[in-house]
Scaffold this active site. Structure first.
Site, PDB file in Angstrom:
ATOM      1  N   SER A  36       0.866  -1.183   0.000  1.00 20.48           N
ATOM      2  CA  SER A  36       0.000   0.000   0.000  1.00 20.48           C
ATOM      3  C   SER A  36       0.900   1.230   0.000  1.00 20.48           C
ATOM      4  CB  SER A  36      -0.937  -0.011   1.208  1.00 20.48           C
ATOM      5  OG  SER A  36      -0.217  -0.211   2.404  1.00 20.48           O
ATOM      6  N   HIS A  92       3.873  -1.145   3.646  1.00 20.47           N
ATOM      7  CA  HIS A  92       3.213   0.148   3.419  1.00 20.47           C
ATOM      8  C   HIS A  92       4.321   1.156   3.152  1.00 20.47           C
ATOM      9  CE1 HIS A  92       0.068   3.222   4.022  1.00 20.47           C
ATOM     10  NE2 HIS A  92       0.929   3.895   4.753  1.00 20.47           N
ATOM     11  N   GLU A 143       1.230   5.511   0.821  1.00 22.69           N
ATOM     12  CA  GLU A 143       0.656   6.662   1.534  1.00 22.69           C
ATOM     13  C   GLU A 143       1.053   7.968   0.850  1.00 22.69           C
ATOM     14  OE1 GLU A 143       0.703   6.469   5.827  1.00 22.69           O
ATOM     15  OE2 GLU A 143       1.268   8.577   5.914  1.00 22.69           O
ATOM     16  N   ASP A 194      -2.358  14.301  16.730  1.00 19.82           N
ATOM     17  CA  ASP A 194      -1.566  15.049  17.716  1.00 19.82           C
ATOM     18  C   ASP A 194      -2.173  16.425  17.895  1.00 19.82           C
ATOM     19  OD1 ASP A 194       0.488  13.152  18.238  1.00 19.82           O
ATOM     20  OD2 ASP A 194       1.178  13.497  16.183  1.00 19.82           O
TER      21      ASP A 194
END
Ligand code: FAD
Length: 298
Positions: free
Chosen positions: A22, A276, A24, A116
């Site tokens: 995958s 990933h 990002e 965050d």
């Protein structure tokens, strides 16, 4: 000594369990960045990833852009898109509406995160008064809204706010028990940290896949800054490899490719079959790494 048979078995799809990859991306801010974003997506889409995920800016600042990007990925490329989502600065009702918005544009995968505070990872997190408390709470909320594929975050070097390893692994277990399908790790540069983390999680009864998050080092300066901000460490040997290469982009690129190749092939040898990639919206290094793992464009 690695012989030809060993190399071939690393690369030949029929000799090992199916590889899942995958990618990002982050939502682009300008037209020029958007052009690069689509160029990279179009180059990586033929690698048939499990999904291409798009991050969610601190405090929901990229909500509209994240939604627009995942909508277009889903409708234009034929690759499943995953939307990242955080609990920061929004009530449960607002977040639930975002999740429904994802579903309406055909997005079935969500990377569910606490996020965050806007002041940064080192600062204590205060949930919105009517909001989800943490990622486990968010996963449970998303599960109530539909049949999503849910990924959560994991930290091979421990989340900086976890009191100790037990607290860290307990938290991961809570997220999986709340309904997450897999964990994706923060970037790491020592494979031993990842392997030890997986062992700890398995001992604690976490059976879901823990997918290594691989960060190719396009720019050592930039990546060491990111690593410091998210609590990932840069080993001395890695800093040494890039030392003095700021003004020598060609050698920097070759070293970056060698470092990332070493990391993924070592993990492959350890039996890892899911990866990933943090692409930073670039395709070149990731294309090469996928090829080393035996994945070529369709
Ligand atoms: P949580 O799993 O909720 O945990 C955070 C900390 O709180 C841990 O230390 C945990 O032990 C502690 N904790 C949680 N619940 C409790 C409890 N009940 N009691 C005591 N302690 C508790 N950030 C973004 O803003 N946007 C993104 O798109 C994004 N994508 C990411 C993708 C990946 C793969 C990863 C690894 C991180 C990503 N992040 C993103 C960063 C993430 O938001 C931060 O690392 C954040 O600090 C923690 O999020 P989490 O989901 O891991 O939080």
């Amino acid at each position: 000594m690695i012989d030809d048979d060993h190399r071939a078995s690393r690369l030949t799809a029929d000799k090992r369990p199916e590889l899942q990859i995958s990618f990002e991306f982050f939502p682009p801010k300008t037209d020029a960045m958007e052009e690069k974003f689509w160029e990279s997506i179009n180059k990586l889409a033929p690698l048939k990833p499990r999904f291409v995920s798009v991050t969610y800016g601190a405090g929901g600042t990229t909500r509209e852009r994240t939604l627009r990007m995942v909508r277009h990925i889903t409708s234009d490329t034929g690759v499943p898109a995953a939307a990242h989502l955080t609990c920061v600065g929004a009530s449960k009702g607002e977040i639930d509406d975002v999740v429904r918005g994802f579903a309406e544009v055909g997005v079935k995968s969500i990377v569910a995160l606490r996020g965050d505070p806007p002041e940064g990872i080192g600062q204590p997190f205060t949930p919105h008064p009517q909001g989800y408390q943490n990622a486990a709470d968010l996963v449970a909320g998303i599960r109530k809204l539909g049949d999503f594929d849910i990924s959560v975050a994991a930290y091979p070097e421990k989340h900086p706010q976890s009191a100790d390893w037990d607290a860290d692994i307990d938290n991961l277990k809570r997220k999986i028990d709340a309904g997450a399908n897999r964990a994706i790790t923060q970037m790491f540069f020592r494979n031993a940290d990842y392997l030890r983390f997986v062992e700890r999680a398995r001992k604690a009864g976490v059976t879901a896949p823990i997918v290594p998050g691989i960060q190719p080092i396009h720019s050592f300066k930039q990546i060491s800054g990111f690593a410091a901000r998210c609590g990932a460490s840069i080993p001395d040997w890695l800093a040494e490899r890039f030392d003095g290469l700021d003004a020598d982009p060609d050698t920097h690129a070759l070293v970056a490719a060698a470092v990332a190749a070493e990391q993924v092939t070592e993990l492959l040898d350890e039996g890892v079959t899911e990866f990933h990639f943090y692409t930073l919206n670039r395709s070149n290094l990731v294309l090469a790494l996928a090829r080393l793992l035996g994945r070529r464009p369709d």
